[in-house]
Write a protein that holds these residues in place. Structure first.
Motif, PDB file in Angstrom:
ATOM      1  N   CYS A   1       0.833  -1.200   0.000  1.00 51.51           N
ATOM      2  CA  CYS A   1       0.000   0.000   0.000  1.00 51.51           C
ATOM      3  C   CYS A   1       0.868   1.251   0.000  1.00 51.51           C
ATOM      4  O   CYS A   1       2.038   1.215   0.391  1.00 51.51           O
TER       5      CYS A   1
ATOM      6  N   ASP B   1     -11.110   0.276  -2.380  1.00 49.18           N
ATOM      7  CA  ASP B   1     -11.295   0.466  -0.944  1.00 49.18           C
ATOM      8  C   ASP B   1     -12.534   1.343  -0.772  1.00 49.18           C
ATOM      9  O   ASP B   1     -12.537   2.505  -1.177  1.00 49.18           O
TER      10      ASP B   1
ATOM     11  N   GLU C   1      -9.597  -7.757   1.290  1.00 50.32           N
ATOM     12  CA  GLU C   1      -9.931  -6.717   0.334  1.00 50.32           C
ATOM     13  C   GLU C   1     -11.191  -7.092  -0.446  1.00 50.32           C
ATOM     14  O   GLU C   1     -11.562  -8.267  -0.534  1.00 50.32           O
TER      15      GLU C   1
ATOM     16  N   ASN D   1      -9.441   0.239   4.525  1.00 51.58           N
ATOM     17  CA  ASN D   1      -8.509  -0.882   4.685  1.00 51.58           C
ATOM     18  C   ASN D   1      -9.228  -2.196   5.020  1.00 51.58           C
ATOM     19  O   ASN D   1      -8.976  -2.827   6.048  1.00 51.58           O
TER      20      ASN D   1
ATOM     21  N   ASP E   1     -10.249  -5.965   5.274  1.00 53.86           N
ATOM     22  CA  ASP E   1      -9.485  -7.212   5.372  1.00 53.86           C
ATOM     23  C   ASP E   1     -10.471  -8.364   5.542  1.00 53.86           C
ATOM     24  O   ASP E   1     -11.091  -8.506   6.594  1.00 53.86           O
TER      25      ASP E   1
ATOM     26  N   ALA F   1      -4.675   0.927  -2.747  1.00 56.75           N
ATOM     27  CA  ALA F   1      -4.490   0.553  -1.336  1.00 56.75           C
ATOM     28  C   ALA F   1      -3.634   1.609  -0.652  1.00 56.75           C
ATOM     29  O   ALA F   1      -2.584   2.001  -1.179  1.00 56.75           O
TER      30      ALA F   1
ATOM     31  N   ASN G   1      -1.862   3.134   3.091  1.00 56.48           N
ATOM     32  CA  ASN G   1      -1.426   2.966   4.476  1.00 56.48           C
ATOM     33  C   ASN G   1      -1.978   4.141   5.284  1.00 56.48           C
ATOM     34  O   ASN G   1      -1.699   5.303   4.973  1.00 56.48           O
ATOM     35  N   THR G   2      -2.767   3.857   6.311  1.00 52.53           N
ATOM     36  CA  THR G   2      -3.394   4.921   7.105  1.00 52.53           C
ATOM     37  C   THR G   2      -2.807   5.036   8.512  1.00 52.53           C
ATOM     38  O   THR G   2      -3.430   5.605   9.403  1.00 52.53           O
TER      39      THR G   2
END
Length: 330
Positions: free
Chosen positions: A131, A212, A245, A241, A243, A282, A284-285
């Motif tokens: 991501c 997403d 996806e 995000n 999970d 994707a 990254n947060t």
């Protein structure tokens, strides 16, 4: 922060944000050109609670007047549909790039205390594995793959440039929003309204593209959170995000399930009109989560709420459906 300006506040995410802010007690002004994607009727239930200014973000006079005495600007006004950008890239550049520069310049002439620029995950392009983090956005628009995303990448750079010069700017890069008031040119409301019309979902390719799905009312919460807690000069990724996806095929199957439609009859696989379009997004947060905000990721329940909204607001989407479909038949 009490007096808020929302550009594009009669559009999809903007309308969700305006309702949220009004319910939280803010004084809200909306600047919106009321193009096809913006509806005055979206804000009619808030009559008397919102100051609606019909104007263009590319007009310095309109922007200056709208941003006067505002504490914070949420800049959402944009041309936002990839398919439309294929035939009208100049309009996308004018609105998304030139309009953003004018918004920044005129807002800070009026001493706005905070400017929140809403960008998109598409500025990063597609990623096969892993991501993108905020620092993975390269200068320019080389990662973006459409006229829309290229214009947003350039606007993103412009806003970040102001932030690096010390202006109170925050850039937010959200993923694929969905929810109430979304114009039915976009995938989810198009699919839902097709099924309501007893027409199949047109699923592109094999439907294995990964998106997403971010619920717009949650986006509204996150934007207020960043106004109050975000660090100036920074960009923040905003994503659900999921999970595991969620592929477009899974989403289409869920919509059929929610609407009690047999997916064998409710989904029509068609050749992908954009076979080279981004396959997987994707983000990254971690940065946003460390600040204290975590997204509610109950996608199926949020899809259900969205289906219910369109079912209950047939008049709203039927006014827009023919125009929305016209872009796919040209």
């Amino acid at each position: 922060m009490k007096n808020i300006l929302v550009t594009g506040g009669a559009g999809f995410i903007g309308t969700n944000l305006v309702y949220y802010l009004v319910n939280k007690g803010y004084n809200v002004t909306v600047l919106d050109k009321l193009t096809y994607a913006g509806g005055k009727d979206n804000l009619e239930p808030l009559s008397g609670k919102v100051n609606l200014i019909i104007g263009d973000i590319c007009s310095r006079e309109a922007v200056s007047a709208a941003s006067k005495n505002c504490d914070c600007v949420f800049h959402l006004a944009a041309e936002s549909h990839n398919t439309r950008s294929e035939t009208g890239p100049d309009l996308f550049y004018r609105t998304n790039v030139e309009g953003t520069l004018i918004m920044l310049e005129e807002s800070f002439k009026n001493n706005v205390k905070k400017f929140i620029h809403i960008s998109t995950d598409e500025v990063y392009g597609s990623i096969n594995n892993g991501c993108f983090s905020e620092e993975d956005k390269l200068p320019g628009d080389s990662q973006a793959t459409s006229a829309y995303s290229k214009s947003k990448a350039q606007a993103d750079d412009t806003a970040m440039g102001f932030g690096k010069e010390g202006y109170p700017v925050i850039v937010v890069r959200p993923t694929n929003n969905f929810g109430p008031w979304q114009y039915p040119e976009k995938a989810l409301p198009r699919w839902i309204t097709n099924l309501l019309l007893v027409q199949p979902i047109p699923l592109w390719g094999e439907g294995l593209q990964v998106r997403d799905w971010l619920y717009a009312p949650i986006t509204a919460e996150a934007l207020e959170f960043l106004m109050l807690n975000g660090a100036n000069g920074n960009a923040y990724n905003l994503a659900a995000n999921h999970d595991p996806e969620i592929t477009n095929r899974q989403t289409a199957q869920w919509i059929c399930k929610i609407m009690n439609v047999d997916p064998e009859k409710g989904i029509s696989f068609i050749p992908d009109p954009r076979p080279n379009h981004d396959f997987r997004y994707a983000l990254n947060t971690t940065k946003l989560q460390k600040l204290g905000f975590k997204v509610n990721t109950h996608a199926f329940e949020q899809f259900t709420e969205t289906v219910n909204w369109y079912t209950e607001h047939e008049y709203w989407w039927k006014l827009r459906k023919d125009e929305a479909e016209s872009i796919y038949t040209k």
